[in-house]
Scaffold this motif. Sequence first.
Motif, PDB file in Angstrom:
ATOM      1  N   MET A   1       0.838  -1.184   0.000  1.00 17.04           N
ATOM      2  CA  MET A   1       0.000   0.000   0.000  1.00 17.04           C
ATOM      3  C   MET A   1       0.877   1.238   0.000  1.00 17.04           C
ATOM      4  O   MET A   1       1.999   1.203   0.477  1.00 17.04           O
ATOM      5  N   THR A   2       0.353   2.350  -0.551  1.00 15.71           N
ATOM      6  CA  THR A   2       1.107   3.598  -0.516  1.00 15.71           C
ATOM      7  C   THR A   2       1.258   4.037   0.938  1.00 15.71           C
ATOM      8  O   THR A   2       0.576   3.543   1.826  1.00 15.71           O
ATOM      9  N   GLU A   3       2.144   4.992   1.155  1.00 20.42           N
ATOM     10  CA  GLU A   3       2.449   5.460   2.507  1.00 20.42           C
ATOM     11  C   GLU A   3       1.215   5.964   3.258  1.00 20.42           C
ATOM     12  O   GLU A   3       1.119   5.828   4.451  1.00 20.42           O
ATOM     13  N   ARG A   4       0.296   6.594   2.535  1.00 18.37           N
ATOM     14  CA  ARG A   4      -0.884   7.161   3.181  1.00 18.37           C
ATOM     15  C   ARG A   4      -2.104   6.926   2.297  1.00 18.37           C
ATOM     16  O   ARG A   4      -1.980   6.651   1.114  1.00 18.37           O
ATOM     17  N   ALA A   5      -3.275   7.082   2.889  1.00 15.64           N
ATOM     18  CA  ALA A   5      -4.509   6.968   2.116  1.00 15.64           C
ATOM     19  C   ALA A   5      -4.599   8.162   1.169  1.00 15.64           C
ATOM     20  O   ALA A   5      -4.284   9.288   1.542  1.00 15.64           O
ATOM     21  N   LEU A   6      -5.010   7.905  -0.048  1.00 17.87           N
ATOM     22  CA  LEU A   6      -5.126   8.940  -1.063  1.00 17.87           C
ATOM     23  C   LEU A   6      -6.594   9.212  -1.380  1.00 17.87           C
ATOM     24  O   LEU A   6      -7.424   8.312  -1.323  1.00 17.87           O
ATOM     25  N   ASP A  23     -14.346  -0.079  -5.659  1.00 17.54           N
ATOM     26  CA  ASP A  23     -14.217  -1.172  -4.690  1.00 17.54           C
ATOM     27  C   ASP A  23     -12.745  -1.483  -4.413  1.00 17.54           C
ATOM     28  O   ASP A  23     -12.348  -1.668  -3.252  1.00 17.54           O
ATOM     29  N   MET A  24     -11.939  -1.550  -5.473  1.00 19.53           N
ATOM     30  CA  MET A  24     -10.513  -1.823  -5.292  1.00 19.53           C
ATOM     31  C   MET A  24      -9.851  -0.739  -4.458  1.00 19.53           C
ATOM     32  O   MET A  24      -9.065  -1.038  -3.547  1.00 19.53           O
ATOM     33  N   LEU A  25     -10.146   0.505  -4.778  1.00 18.08           N
ATOM     34  CA  LEU A  25      -9.537   1.624  -4.044  1.00 18.08           C
ATOM     35  C   LEU A  25      -9.914   1.588  -2.572  1.00 18.08           C
ATOM     36  O   LEU A  25      -9.060   1.787  -1.702  1.00 18.08           O
ATOM     37  N   LEU A  26     -11.174   1.334  -2.283  1.00 18.44           N
ATOM     38  CA  LEU A  26     -11.616   1.251  -0.894  1.00 18.44           C
ATOM     39  C   LEU A  26     -10.938   0.092  -0.175  1.00 18.44           C
ATOM     40  O   LEU A  26     -10.497   0.241   0.971  1.00 18.44           O
ATOM     41  N   ASP A  27     -10.824  -1.052  -0.841  1.00 24.63           N
ATOM     42  CA  ASP A  27     -10.136  -2.212  -0.260  1.00 24.63           C
ATOM     43  C   ASP A  27      -8.668  -1.907   0.025  1.00 24.63           C
ATOM     44  O   ASP A  27      -8.084  -2.456   0.960  1.00 24.63           O
ATOM     45  N   LEU A  28      -8.072  -1.042  -0.793  1.00 23.92           N
ATOM     46  CA  LEU A  28      -6.666  -0.655  -0.603  1.00 23.92           C
ATOM     47  C   LEU A  28      -6.501   0.446   0.446  1.00 23.92           C
ATOM     48  O   LEU A  28      -5.378   0.850   0.739  1.00 23.92           O
ATOM     49  N   GLY A  29      -7.607   0.924   0.994  1.00 26.11           N
ATOM     50  CA  GLY A  29      -7.542   1.933   2.044  1.00 26.11           C
ATOM     51  C   GLY A  29      -7.584   3.367   1.542  1.00 26.11           C
ATOM     52  O   GLY A  29      -7.307   4.299   2.296  1.00 26.11           O
ATOM     53  N   LYS A 102      -5.856  -2.173 -18.828  1.00 25.67           N
ATOM     54  CA  LYS A 102      -7.101  -2.862 -18.476  1.00 25.67           C
ATOM     55  C   LYS A 102      -7.132  -4.207 -19.180  1.00 25.67           C
ATOM     56  O   LYS A 102      -6.678  -4.302 -20.320  1.00 25.67           O
ATOM     57  N   PRO A 103      -7.694  -5.218 -18.570  1.00 20.41           N
ATOM     58  CA  PRO A 103      -8.147  -5.263 -17.183  1.00 20.41           C
ATOM     59  C   PRO A 103      -6.954  -5.357 -16.230  1.00 20.41           C
ATOM     60  O   PRO A 103      -5.882  -5.814 -16.609  1.00 20.41           O
ATOM     61  N   PHE A 104      -7.162  -4.932 -15.003  1.00 21.00           N
ATOM     62  CA  PHE A 104      -6.074  -4.952 -14.021  1.00 21.00           C
ATOM     63  C   PHE A 104      -6.591  -5.459 -12.679  1.00 21.00           C
ATOM     64  O   PHE A 104      -7.795  -5.524 -12.449  1.00 21.00           O
ATOM     65  N   ARG A 105      -5.658  -5.825 -11.834  1.00 23.11           N
ATOM     66  CA  ARG A 105      -5.967  -6.297 -10.480  1.00 23.11           C
ATOM     67  C   ARG A 105      -5.622  -5.212  -9.470  1.00 23.11           C
ATOM     68  O   ARG A 105      -4.931  -4.246  -9.790  1.00 23.11           O
ATOM     69  N   ALA A 106      -6.059  -5.391  -8.250  1.00 23.87           N
ATOM     70  CA  ALA A 106      -5.834  -4.409  -7.195  1.00 23.87           C
ATOM     71  C   ALA A 106      -4.340  -4.146  -6.987  1.00 23.87           C
ATOM     72  O   ALA A 106      -3.923  -3.004  -6.793  1.00 23.87           O
ATOM     73  N   GLU A 110      -2.472  -0.547  -7.184  1.00 23.29           N
ATOM     74  CA  GLU A 110      -1.649   0.001  -6.096  1.00 23.29           C
ATOM     75  C   GLU A 110      -0.255   0.375  -6.601  1.00 23.29           C
ATOM     76  O   GLU A 110       0.285   1.423  -6.240  1.00 23.29           O
ATOM     77  N   GLU A 111       0.339  -0.444  -7.459  1.00 19.65           N
ATOM     78  CA  GLU A 111       1.657  -0.121  -8.026  1.00 19.65           C
ATOM     79  C   GLU A 111       1.593   1.145  -8.867  1.00 19.65           C
ATOM     80  O   GLU A 111       2.492   1.990  -8.804  1.00 19.65           O
ATOM     81  N   ALA A 112       0.534   1.300  -9.653  1.00 19.49           N
ATOM     82  CA  ALA A 112       0.380   2.496 -10.477  1.00 19.49           C
ATOM     83  C   ALA A 112       0.195   3.731  -9.598  1.00 19.49           C
ATOM     84  O   ALA A 112       0.754   4.801  -9.892  1.00 19.49           O
ATOM     85  N   LEU A 113      -0.558   3.602  -8.515  1.00 21.13           N
ATOM     86  CA  LEU A 113      -0.721   4.728  -7.594  1.00 21.13           C
ATOM     87  C   LEU A 113       0.608   5.100  -6.946  1.00 21.13           C
ATOM     88  O   LEU A 113       0.922   6.283  -6.781  1.00 21.13           O
ATOM     89  N   ARG A 114       1.382   4.092  -6.582  1.00 19.03           N
ATOM     90  CA  ARG A 114       2.724   4.351  -6.032  1.00 19.03           C
ATOM     91  C   ARG A 114       3.574   5.126  -7.025  1.00 19.03           C
ATOM     92  O   ARG A 114       4.303   6.039  -6.661  1.00 19.03           O
ATOM     93  N   ALA A 115       3.467   4.748  -8.298  1.00 21.65           N
ATOM     94  CA  ALA A 115       4.245   5.418  -9.348  1.00 21.65           C
ATOM     95  C   ALA A 115       3.846   6.881  -9.474  1.00 21.65           C
ATOM     96  O   ALA A 115       4.703   7.735  -9.722  1.00 21.65           O
ATOM     97  N   THR A 116       2.567   7.197  -9.294  1.00 19.74           N
ATOM     98  CA  THR A 116       2.161   8.608  -9.380  1.00 19.74           C
ATOM     99  C   THR A 116       2.769   9.412  -8.246  1.00 19.74           C
ATOM    100  O   THR A 116       3.105  10.576  -8.423  1.00 19.74           O
ATOM    101  N   GLN A 117       2.928   8.798  -7.096  1.00 16.99           N
ATOM    102  CA  GLN A 117       3.489   9.506  -5.943  1.00 16.99           C
ATOM    103  C   GLN A 117       4.993   9.693  -6.091  1.00 16.99           C
ATOM    104  O   GLN A 117       5.555  10.659  -5.601  1.00 16.99           O
TER     105      GLN A 117
END
Length: 120
Positions: A1-6, A23-29, A102-106, A110-117
């Motif tokens: 998971m990323t360092e903090r909730a986004l 749903d995926m985003l919520l499951d990831l916090g 697409k399609p992608f898994r949770a 999460e890896e793509a979100l980490r990359a944006t940060q």
Amino acid sequence: MTERALRILIVEDEMLVAMNIEDMLLDLGHEVAGLASRLEPALSLAREAAFDVAMLDVNLAGEASFPVADALRERGIPFLFATGYGIQGIAEDYRDAPVLQKPFRARDLEEALRATQAIA
């Protein structure tokens, strides 16, 4: 998971896909800060809403989401593209942004979100 909730803006024209992403985003916090399925509402949110990162579907009912990416760049808000077209569907000017095939898994999300940060 990323360092903090986004707080994340979802720009996706297929409602079932958007709900799955939510749903995926919520499951990831993380938190969904907004959802747009067409270009004009997406532009309004990109220019005015408060969020940390945006997920952009490249094709919004036949319109490219690149103007949304431009608005996000102007505000300094990181974004990623989620597309079935892969990197080939991304205009050259935007290929520095993370691309989620697409399609992608949770875990891919999460890896793509980490990359944006990492580039923010």
